[in-house]
Write a protein that holds these residues in place. Sequence first.
Motif, PDB file in Angstrom:
ATOM      1  N   THR A  41      -5.818   6.741 -10.363  1.00 61.43           N
ATOM      2  CA  THR A  41      -4.583   5.948 -10.328  1.00 61.43           C
ATOM      3  C   THR A  41      -4.488   5.142  -9.041  1.00 61.43           C
ATOM      4  OG1 THR A  41      -3.481   7.566 -11.715  1.00 61.43           O
ATOM      5  CG2 THR A  41      -2.053   6.109 -10.431  1.00 61.43           C
ATOM      6  N   THR A  42      -4.948   5.733  -7.941  1.00 64.85           N
ATOM      7  CA  THR A  42      -4.869   5.029  -6.654  1.00 64.85           C
ATOM      8  C   THR A  42      -5.719   3.757  -6.692  1.00 64.85           C
ATOM      9  OG1 THR A  42      -4.532   7.154  -5.566  1.00 64.85           O
ATOM     10  CG2 THR A  42      -5.159   5.317  -4.156  1.00 64.85           C
ATOM     11  N   VAL A  43      -6.945   3.861  -7.205  1.00 64.80           N
ATOM     12  CA  VAL A  43      -7.812   2.663  -7.292  1.00 64.80           C
ATOM     13  C   VAL A  43      -7.138   1.620  -8.185  1.00 64.80           C
ATOM     14  CG1 VAL A  43     -10.008   1.750  -8.125  1.00 64.80           C
ATOM     15  CG2 VAL A  43      -9.959   3.949  -6.933  1.00 64.80           C
ATOM     16  N   MET A  44      -6.626   2.075  -9.328  1.00 65.05           N
ATOM     17  CA  MET A  44      -6.028   1.127 -10.269  1.00 65.05           C
ATOM     18  C   MET A  44      -4.768   0.487  -9.690  1.00 65.05           C
ATOM     19  SD  MET A  44      -6.630   3.085 -13.840  1.00 65.05           S
ATOM     20  CE  MET A  44      -8.048   2.650 -14.824  1.00 65.05           C
ATOM     21  N   SER A  45      -3.988   1.274  -8.959  1.00 65.71           N
ATOM     22  CA  SER A  45      -2.763   0.698  -8.362  1.00 65.71           C
ATOM     23  C   SER A  45      -3.111  -0.335  -7.295  1.00 65.71           C
ATOM     24  CB  SER A  45      -1.910   1.792  -7.726  1.00 65.71           C
ATOM     25  OG  SER A  45      -1.640   2.784  -8.657  1.00 65.71           O
ATOM     26  N   ILE A  46      -4.195  -0.116  -6.577  1.00 66.50           N
ATOM     27  CA  ILE A  46      -4.607  -1.100  -5.567  1.00 66.50           C
ATOM     28  C   ILE A  46      -5.034  -2.390  -6.274  1.00 66.50           C
ATOM     29  CG2 ILE A  46      -6.359  -1.657  -3.812  1.00 66.50           C
ATOM     30  CD1 ILE A  46      -6.232   1.351  -2.994  1.00 66.50           C
ATOM     31  N   ALA A  48      -4.013  -3.360  -9.085  1.00 67.15           N
ATOM     32  CA  ALA A  48      -2.814  -3.966  -9.683  1.00 67.15           C
ATOM     33  C   ALA A  48      -1.858  -4.502  -8.621  1.00 67.15           C
ATOM     34  CB  ALA A  48      -2.110  -2.934 -10.568  1.00 67.15           C
ATOM     35  N   THR A  49      -2.269  -4.475  -7.372  1.00 65.23           N
ATOM     36  CA  THR A  49      -1.521  -4.978  -6.205  1.00 65.23           C
ATOM     37  C   THR A  49      -0.246  -4.185  -5.931  1.00 65.23           C
ATOM     38  OG1 THR A  49      -0.055  -6.629  -7.222  1.00 65.23           O
ATOM     39  CG2 THR A  49      -2.303  -7.333  -6.778  1.00 65.23           C
ATOM     40  N   LEU A  50      -0.193  -2.947  -6.423  1.00 66.47           N
ATOM     41  CA  LEU A  50       1.009  -2.133  -6.210  1.00 66.47           C
ATOM     42  C   LEU A  50       0.886  -1.252  -4.973  1.00 66.47           C
ATOM     43  CD1 LEU A  50       1.560  -1.056  -9.909  1.00 66.47           C
ATOM     44  CD2 LEU A  50       2.725  -2.882  -8.658  1.00 66.47           C
ATOM     45  N   LEU A  51      -0.344  -1.094  -4.503  1.00 63.96           N
ATOM     46  CA  LEU A  51      -0.597  -0.304  -3.294  1.00 63.96           C
ATOM     47  C   LEU A  51      -1.554  -1.101  -2.423  1.00 63.96           C
ATOM     48  CD1 LEU A  51      -1.609   3.349  -4.348  1.00 63.96           C
ATOM     49  CD2 LEU A  51       0.374   2.688  -2.987  1.00 63.96           C
ATOM     50  N   CYS A  65      -6.862  -8.539  -3.489  1.00 65.15           N
ATOM     51  CA  CYS A  65      -5.625  -7.953  -4.023  1.00 65.15           C
ATOM     52  C   CYS A  65      -4.510  -7.886  -2.975  1.00 65.15           C
ATOM     53  CB  CYS A  65      -5.890  -6.545  -4.563  1.00 65.15           C
ATOM     54  SG  CYS A  65      -6.995  -6.574  -5.978  1.00 65.15           S
ATOM     55  N   VAL A  66      -4.877  -7.863  -1.690  1.00 57.70           N
ATOM     56  CA  VAL A  66      -3.855  -7.809  -0.647  1.00 57.70           C
ATOM     57  C   VAL A  66      -3.434  -9.225  -0.244  1.00 57.70           C
ATOM     58  CG1 VAL A  66      -3.347  -7.039   1.713  1.00 57.70           C
ATOM     59  CG2 VAL A  66      -4.757  -5.611   0.187  1.00 57.70           C
ATOM     60  N   ILE A  76      -4.421 -10.076 -14.339  1.00 57.35           N
ATOM     61  CA  ILE A  76      -4.536  -8.717 -14.886  1.00 57.35           C
ATOM     62  C   ILE A  76      -3.361  -8.312 -15.784  1.00 57.35           C
ATOM     63  CG2 ILE A  76      -5.871  -7.857 -12.913  1.00 57.35           C
ATOM     64  CD1 ILE A  76      -3.259  -6.376 -12.094  1.00 57.35           C
ATOM     65  N   GLY A  77      -3.675  -7.402 -16.701  1.00 59.08           N
ATOM     66  CA  GLY A  77      -2.647  -6.694 -17.456  1.00 59.08           C
ATOM     67  C   GLY A  77      -2.816  -5.242 -17.079  1.00 59.08           C
ATOM     68  N   TYR A  78      -1.764  -4.636 -16.580  1.00 55.56           N
ATOM     69  CA  TYR A  78      -1.879  -3.262 -16.079  1.00 55.56           C
ATOM     70  C   TYR A  78      -0.977  -2.337 -16.867  1.00 55.56           C
ATOM     71  CZ  TYR A  78      -1.097   0.652 -12.839  1.00 55.56           C
ATOM     72  OH  TYR A  78      -0.969   1.900 -12.285  1.00 55.56           O
ATOM     73  N   MET A  79      -1.577  -1.301 -17.388  1.00 57.10           N
ATOM     74  CA  MET A  79      -0.777  -0.316 -18.119  1.00 57.10           C
ATOM     75  C   MET A  79      -0.779   0.976 -17.303  1.00 57.10           C
ATOM     76  SD  MET A  79      -1.399   0.944 -21.968  1.00 57.10           S
ATOM     77  CE  MET A  79      -0.695   2.425 -22.607  1.00 57.10           C
ATOM     78  N   PRO A  80       0.352   1.293 -16.679  1.00 56.16           N
ATOM     79  CA  PRO A  80       0.391   2.496 -15.845  1.00 56.16           C
ATOM     80  C   PRO A  80       0.404   3.759 -16.698  1.00 56.16           C
ATOM     81  CG  PRO A  80       2.538   1.441 -15.880  1.00 56.16           C
ATOM     82  CD  PRO A  80       1.631   0.600 -16.732  1.00 56.16           C
ATOM     83  N   ASP A  81       0.183   4.904 -16.053  1.00 56.62           N
ATOM     84  CA  ASP A  81       0.175   6.151 -16.835  1.00 56.62           C
ATOM     85  C   ASP A  81       1.595   6.638 -17.102  1.00 56.62           C
ATOM     86  OD1 ASP A  81       0.634   6.731 -14.208  1.00 56.62           O
ATOM     87  OD2 ASP A  81      -0.751   8.417 -14.089  1.00 56.62           O
TER      88      ASP A  81
END
Length: 308
Positions: A41-46, A48-51, A65-66, A76-81
């Motif tokens: 999740t951490t890799v995906m959130s980064i 997705a520009t959320l982290l 991404c930063v 991107i299309g991001y589907m969170p858990d």
Amino acid sequence: MIEVKDLYKKFGRTVALQGITLEIKKGQIYGFVGPNGAGKTTVMSILATLLTPTSGTAKVGGYDCVKHPREVRRLIGYMPDFFGVYDNLTAYEYLDFYGASYGLSPKERQRAIPQMLELVQLTHKTDEYVDMLSRGMKQRLGLARCLIHDPEVIILDEPASGLDPRSRIEMREILKVLRETGKTILISSHILPELAEMCDTIGIIESGKLVATGKVEEIYRKMRAQRLLKIRVLDKWEPLLARLRSAPEVSNAVREDDHIIISFNGSDSEQAALLQTLLIEKYPITAFSEIEGNLEDIFLEITKGVGS
Ligand SMILES: Nc1ncnc2c1ncn2[C@@H]1O[C@H](COP(=O)(O)OP(=O)(O)OP(=O)(O)O)[C@@H](O)[C@H]1O
């Protein structure tokens, strides 16, 4: 299309990522497998520009991404858990809302929403309130939501988690359709076989490190090359352990409760020969079987300790 280089992420004293490097080419379907807390999740959130990462870089479509989060978000299309609340919206209104927030015009939304609902097999639920949908349907609607702006890259964090077997199959079928569209997809799961069927490349992550990566066939070959066998005896535990450890095809033998687990690198006939030898040598064997388990468990067993 996705480039991650030497990514580190710390949350206070917790080191979530310890130098992840990976590359996903356009049109590739990359499966991210690992146990809870591994860092998926951490890799995906980064991405997705959320982290933001503590160090290292993550790029999508060449955009950092930063430094360029807007450009990345468009791609991107991001589907969170985890999904939030739905505030009394129908499936249609829900997608309409997200379509608008991605900047789609009313006309574009009118065209895209029925298409998305059809893709995720929810056309018959167009006017149903989202809260009334089953968990599997909500998950599929979440997928439609992340596809509404026709992104080039799709990032799906455990899209099948918490679903019953039937819903998992439905989700998998939809993902197969998506694969045919040529999009670049990054998808995570705890379960390797679930991903293996639809991904071309797999990355196995453990304790914030990528412990193995490669084509699905390569990963399977590695796993097939080493299987876990479970042996039970009436007594003579210690001599049997020593005997097993001396066998050339056995790379490891440990006692666990009332059985011995061995890592075996041989073929089926070598496995049969080992059993035969042990019986000739009069070890009182009551069980001798391969641990079927799921392949991911076996793989993690094989790679145990590599990431720590
Ligand atoms: N916001 C946060 N604050 C503190 N620690 C965090 C935070 N987010 C994640 N972590 C920690 O970082 C590590 C990696 O978590 P992450 O959620 O990326 O794992 P995961 O592989 O996605 O697991 P899961 O399958 O359970 O979602 C874990 O040790 C987790 O506890």
